[in-house]
Design a protein around this motif. Structure first.
Motif, PDB file in Angstrom:
ATOM      1  N   GLY A 268       0.590  -1.714  54.920  1.00  0.00           N
ATOM      2  CA  GLY A 268       1.650  -2.646  55.258  1.00  0.00           C
ATOM      3  C   GLY A 268       3.017  -2.086  54.904  1.00  0.00           C
ATOM      4  O   GLY A 268       3.195  -1.507  53.828  1.00  0.00           O
ATOM      5  N   GLU A 269       3.973  -2.266  55.810  1.00  0.00           N
ATOM      6  CA  GLU A 269       5.307  -1.698  55.584  1.00  0.00           C
ATOM      7  C   GLU A 269       5.905  -2.113  54.251  1.00  0.00           C
ATOM      8  O   GLU A 269       6.541  -1.305  53.575  1.00  0.00           O
ATOM      9  CB  GLU A 269       6.248  -2.168  56.695  1.00  0.00           C
ATOM     10  CG  GLU A 269       6.236  -1.338  57.944  1.00  0.00           C
ATOM     11  CD  GLU A 269       7.372  -1.728  58.869  1.00  0.00           C
ATOM     12  OE1 GLU A 269       7.787  -0.882  59.677  1.00  0.00           O
ATOM     13  OE2 GLU A 269       7.846  -2.876  58.788  1.00  0.00           O
ATOM     14  N   GLU A 276       8.649   7.228  50.061  1.00  0.00           N
ATOM     15  CA  GLU A 276       7.462   7.769  50.720  1.00  0.00           C
ATOM     16  C   GLU A 276       7.535   7.549  52.226  1.00  0.00           C
ATOM     17  O   GLU A 276       7.170   8.421  53.015  1.00  0.00           O
ATOM     18  CB  GLU A 276       6.190   7.129  50.154  1.00  0.00           C
ATOM     19  CG  GLU A 276       4.904   7.622  50.798  1.00  0.00           C
ATOM     20  CD  GLU A 276       4.731   9.122  50.741  1.00  0.00           C
ATOM     21  OE1 GLU A 276       4.378   9.717  51.773  1.00  0.00           O
ATOM     22  OE2 GLU A 276       4.959   9.711  49.663  1.00  0.00           O
ATOM     23  N   LEU A 277       8.029   6.391  52.639  1.00  0.00           N
ATOM     24  CA  LEU A 277       8.147   6.133  54.069  1.00  0.00           C
ATOM     25  C   LEU A 277       9.085   7.147  54.713  1.00  0.00           C
ATOM     26  O   LEU A 277       8.777   7.685  55.779  1.00  0.00           O
ATOM     27  CB  LEU A 277       8.639   4.701  54.301  1.00  0.00           C
ATOM     28  CG  LEU A 277       8.620   4.214  55.749  1.00  0.00           C
ATOM     29  CD1 LEU A 277       8.287   2.731  55.826  1.00  0.00           C
ATOM     30  CD2 LEU A 277       9.960   4.456  56.421  1.00  0.00           C
ATOM     31  N   THR A 282       9.923  11.934  58.314  1.00  0.00           N
ATOM     32  CA  THR A 282      10.417  13.263  58.703  1.00  0.00           C
ATOM     33  C   THR A 282       9.305  14.080  59.346  1.00  0.00           C
ATOM     34  O   THR A 282       9.556  14.890  60.241  1.00  0.00           O
ATOM     35  CB  THR A 282      10.982  14.034  57.501  1.00  0.00           C
ATOM     36  OG1 THR A 282       9.949  14.265  56.534  1.00  0.00           O
ATOM     37  CG2 THR A 282      12.120  13.281  56.831  1.00  0.00           C
ATOM     38  N   LYS A 283       8.065  13.852  58.900  1.00  0.00           N
ATOM     39  CA  LYS A 283       6.939  14.627  59.431  1.00  0.00           C
ATOM     40  C   LYS A 283       6.559  14.151  60.830  1.00  0.00           C
ATOM     41  O   LYS A 283       6.295  14.967  61.727  1.00  0.00           O
ATOM     42  CB  LYS A 283       5.756  14.535  58.471  1.00  0.00           C
ATOM     43  CG  LYS A 283       6.100  15.075  57.084  1.00  0.00           C
ATOM     44  CD  LYS A 283       4.947  14.958  56.111  1.00  0.00           C
ATOM     45  CE  LYS A 283       5.398  15.329  54.699  1.00  0.00           C
ATOM     46  NZ  LYS A 283       5.974  16.683  54.616  1.00  0.00           N
ATOM     47  N   TYR A 284       6.523  12.834  61.050  1.00  0.00           N
ATOM     48  CA  TYR A 284       6.229  12.324  62.396  1.00  0.00           C
ATOM     49  C   TYR A 284       7.361  12.673  63.363  1.00  0.00           C
ATOM     50  O   TYR A 284       7.128  12.938  64.547  1.00  0.00           O
ATOM     51  CB  TYR A 284       5.994  10.817  62.350  1.00  0.00           C
ATOM     52  CG  TYR A 284       4.714  10.465  61.631  1.00  0.00           C
ATOM     53  CD1 TYR A 284       3.478  10.879  62.143  1.00  0.00           C
ATOM     54  CD2 TYR A 284       4.716   9.764  60.436  1.00  0.00           C
ATOM     55  CE1 TYR A 284       2.297  10.596  61.480  1.00  0.00           C
ATOM     56  CE2 TYR A 284       3.543   9.465  59.764  1.00  0.00           C
ATOM     57  CZ  TYR A 284       2.338   9.885  60.288  1.00  0.00           C
ATOM     58  OH  TYR A 284       1.168   9.608  59.631  1.00  0.00           O
ATOM     59  N   GLN A 285       8.554  12.681  62.854  1.00  0.00           N
ATOM     60  CA  GLN A 285       9.710  13.069  63.656  1.00  0.00           C
ATOM     61  C   GLN A 285       9.566  14.511  64.139  1.00  0.00           C
ATOM     62  O   GLN A 285       9.783  14.822  65.318  1.00  0.00           O
ATOM     63  CB  GLN A 285      10.968  12.907  62.800  1.00  0.00           C
ATOM     64  CG  GLN A 285      12.284  13.152  63.493  1.00  0.00           C
ATOM     65  CD  GLN A 285      13.433  13.064  62.509  1.00  0.00           C
ATOM     66  OE1 GLN A 285      13.429  13.745  61.480  1.00  0.00           O
ATOM     67  NE2 GLN A 285      14.413  12.234  62.801  1.00  0.00           N
ATOM     68  N   ARG A 286       9.171  15.393  63.249  1.00  0.00           N
ATOM     69  CA  ARG A 286       9.044  16.809  63.593  1.00  0.00           C
ATOM     70  C   ARG A 286       7.853  17.052  64.524  1.00  0.00           C
ATOM     71  O   ARG A 286       7.909  17.908  65.415  1.00  0.00           O
ATOM     72  CB  ARG A 286       8.940  17.651  62.319  1.00  0.00           C
ATOM     73  CG  ARG A 286      10.213  17.563  61.472  1.00  0.00           C
ATOM     74  CD  ARG A 286      10.017  18.172  60.104  1.00  0.00           C
ATOM     75  NE  ARG A 286      10.417  19.562  60.082  1.00  0.00           N
ATOM     76  CZ  ARG A 286      11.666  19.993  59.933  1.00  0.00           C
ATOM     77  NH1 ARG A 286      12.657  19.122  59.813  1.00  0.00           N
ATOM     78  NH2 ARG A 286      11.943  21.276  59.902  1.00  0.00           N
ATOM     79  N   VAL A 351      10.059  -4.292  59.901  1.00  0.00           N
ATOM     80  CA  VAL A 351      11.234  -4.623  59.100  1.00  0.00           C
ATOM     81  C   VAL A 351      11.963  -3.352  58.683  1.00  0.00           C
ATOM     82  O   VAL A 351      13.019  -3.418  58.057  1.00  0.00           O
ATOM     83  CB  VAL A 351      10.865  -5.450  57.850  1.00  0.00           C
ATOM     84  CG1 VAL A 351      10.279  -6.791  58.250  1.00  0.00           C
ATOM     85  CG2 VAL A 351       9.885  -4.679  56.947  1.00  0.00           C
ATOM     86  N   LYS A 352      11.417  -2.212  59.045  1.00  0.00           N
ATOM     87  CA  LYS A 352      11.985  -0.923  58.641  1.00  0.00           C
ATOM     88  C   LYS A 352      12.710  -0.212  59.780  1.00  0.00           C
ATOM     89  O   LYS A 352      13.648   0.555  59.530  1.00  0.00           O
ATOM     90  CB  LYS A 352      10.874  -0.004  58.114  1.00  0.00           C
ATOM     91  CG  LYS A 352      10.104  -0.554  56.922  1.00  0.00           C
ATOM     92  CD  LYS A 352      10.936  -0.562  55.663  1.00  0.00           C
ATOM     93  CE  LYS A 352      10.079  -0.958  54.452  1.00  0.00           C
ATOM     94  NZ  LYS A 352      10.873  -0.934  53.205  1.00  0.00           N
TER      95      LYS A 352
END
Length: 477
Positions: A268-269, A276-277, A282-286, A351-352
């Motif tokens: 859950g967000e 950590e989020l 940054t990893k999903y972005q890359r 919410v993020k």
């Protein structure tokens, strides 16, 4: 942060970058990384290493040393099952000369873990050998690969995922014997050489629990000639999974066939720390920048993960494809009787994250989850072999690997047509709402939200018509 923002602008505009471009332009100041590593060495930290993109430094130390050098209180923590660990009670810190561009210090609350998203129907333990396939009834769960493909107009295709690679992020590895039995029961080629187990951290891996079996069996079943790489992290700690994502990113940078990843994990967000989020983001972005589609389970608790109205991360990331779940019912001929929303399909408003441009056709200001769906209800679940036994599994953990397999079929088709592998799927899919490429799911609910015509926060834009979708992507440049 300025480099991270610039990279997001580039990928939002549709740009795909090479790993060389990413690792030369979108990296921190190397002196800052070196200064941090030297400080860690001088202050008793061990096993120090940096990620390939220089964005993360990993290290280990004793609780006492961490408490002293990072100026935080370390306490014993016991979970509901009586398992004890140690964790930071107060916020850690670094000397001011090191900390100007450090986003976060992670890994000091190891009792907070990502959760697997599969569900097992515990009332069903069919037989101790998957080879007793002849006792199965056509159109009755647990469904096999051809039944699922038939339900989504995917039978009789010439595309099989050849020259494509699917990555799976999980803690453990499936048993080879289970893969073999699954393939045999489904009439699929028995080829263990196309499955690679990557021990990300070089640790002793836990025994399979079902998630890794479900993921590996169904990705390899839908895309029967694709290569499967299972990235095993040993546990579900954030820092372990971060290293798994680092390895996937590195491999995708040098292997152009690795353009689809299945991730059946989430939290859950509101349970995620901002540090950590941001680290994961940054990893999903890359990965998205490289042209990789990460298919992430939207969750199995409906609209209220952990009893709170919230969506799961990383499904809520604007750099992944969030996959929700349905209940698909077949008749005794294997044809679709009905498909409705599954009550457990995670969905709602982030919410993020703000609404990405590719969701502009939908009202609201926040990122909405899921994007797409597939069969998930364990009551109409999947045929899965675990430790030699056949079980009926469900959850959005089934939906995500199915879509990763479909993506490999799409890329197979495009490569054979002399075209590049497809880019970030959501930028295409939202323009297909209401088209013949998808089955719009218009009934059922997940708690707070109800399936309806068009997009909804239970099933997204719906479930796919495989052949129609492949034909559409073949028409794209």
């Amino acid at each position: 942060q300025d480099k991270q923002d610039l990279l997001q602008q580039k990928i939002d505009s549709g740009q795909v970058l090479t790993i060389g471009e990413l690792n030369s332009t979108f990296v921190p100041d190397i002196k800052e990384v070196t200064d941090l590593i030297n400080w860690l060495k001088q202050n008793g930290f061990k096993n120090i290493k940096q990620s390939n993109d220089k964005c993360n430094v990993y290290a280990t130390s004793t609780a006492d040393n961490i408490s002293q050098k990072l100026s935080c209180e370390i306490v014993a923590v016991e979970d509901d099952l009586g398992k004890e660990t140690v964790a930071a009670k107060t916020i850690p810190s670094l000397p001011i000369e090191l900390s100007s561009n450090i986003s976060s210090i992670n890994g000091l609350q190891p009792f907070i873990l990502k959760k697997k998203r599969f569900q097992k129907d515990d009332t069903i333990r069919h037989f101790n050998k998957a080879t007793k396939f002849d006792t199965m009834v056509k159109g009755k769960p647990p469904y096999i690969v051809n039944e699922l493909l038939g339900g989504y107009n995917g039978l009789g295709m010439t595309y099989s995922g050849v020259n494509q690679t699917i990555g799976i992020l999980i803690d453990a590895a499936p048993y080879n014997s289970d893969l073999t039995k699954f393939w045999q029961a489904n009439g699929l080629p028995n080829n263990l050489s196309r499955v690679t187990i990557v021990n990300v951290r070089g640790v002793s891996l836990p025994a399979p629990s079902g998630e890794e079996s479900l993921d590996a069996e169904w990705t390899s079943g839908v895309a029967k000639d694709a290569k499967i790489k299972v990235y095993c992290t040993g546990d579900l700690n954030f820092t372990s999974l971060d290293q798994g994502l680092d390895k996937i990113y590195y491999d995708a940078g040098i292997d152009p066939t690795l353009r689809q990843v299945s991730i059946s994990l989430g939290l859950g967000e509101t349970f995620m720390s901002s540090g950590e989020l941001n680290t994961e983001e940054t990893k999903y972005q890359r990965l998205r920048a490289l042209g990789v589609n990460c298919f992430v389970s939207s969750g199995d608790a409906g609209s209220n993960e952990g009893g709170i109205l919230q969506v799961n991360y990383p499904a809520s990331s604007t750099n992944v494809v969030a996959v929700g779940g349905t209940r698909l019912t077949l008749n005794n001929l294997g044809n679709v009787s009905s498909e409705v929303a599954w009550t457990g399909s995670g969905g709602g408003n982030s919410v993020k994250f703000n609404k990405p441009t590719w969701q502009n056709s939908i009202s609201g200001t926040k990122r909405m989850v899921p994007d797409i769906s597939s069969i998930a209800d364990p009551a109409t679940g999947a045929y899965v072999v675990l430790s030699g036994y056949v079980y009926q599994f469900g959850g959005t953990s089934w939906s995500a690997p199915v879509w990763a397999g479909i993506c490999a079929l799409i890329n197979d088709a495009r490569v054979k047509a002399g075209k590049s592998r497809i880019g970030f799927l959501p930028t295409y899919l939202y323009g297909l709402i209401g088209s013949q490429n998808f089955r719009d799911i218009t009934s059922g609910k997940n708690g707070a939200y109800t399936a309806t015509t068009g997009y909804d926060k239970v099933t997204g834009i719906g479930t796919l018509n495989i052949k129609n979708l492949i034909t559409y992507f073949l028409s794209q440049p």
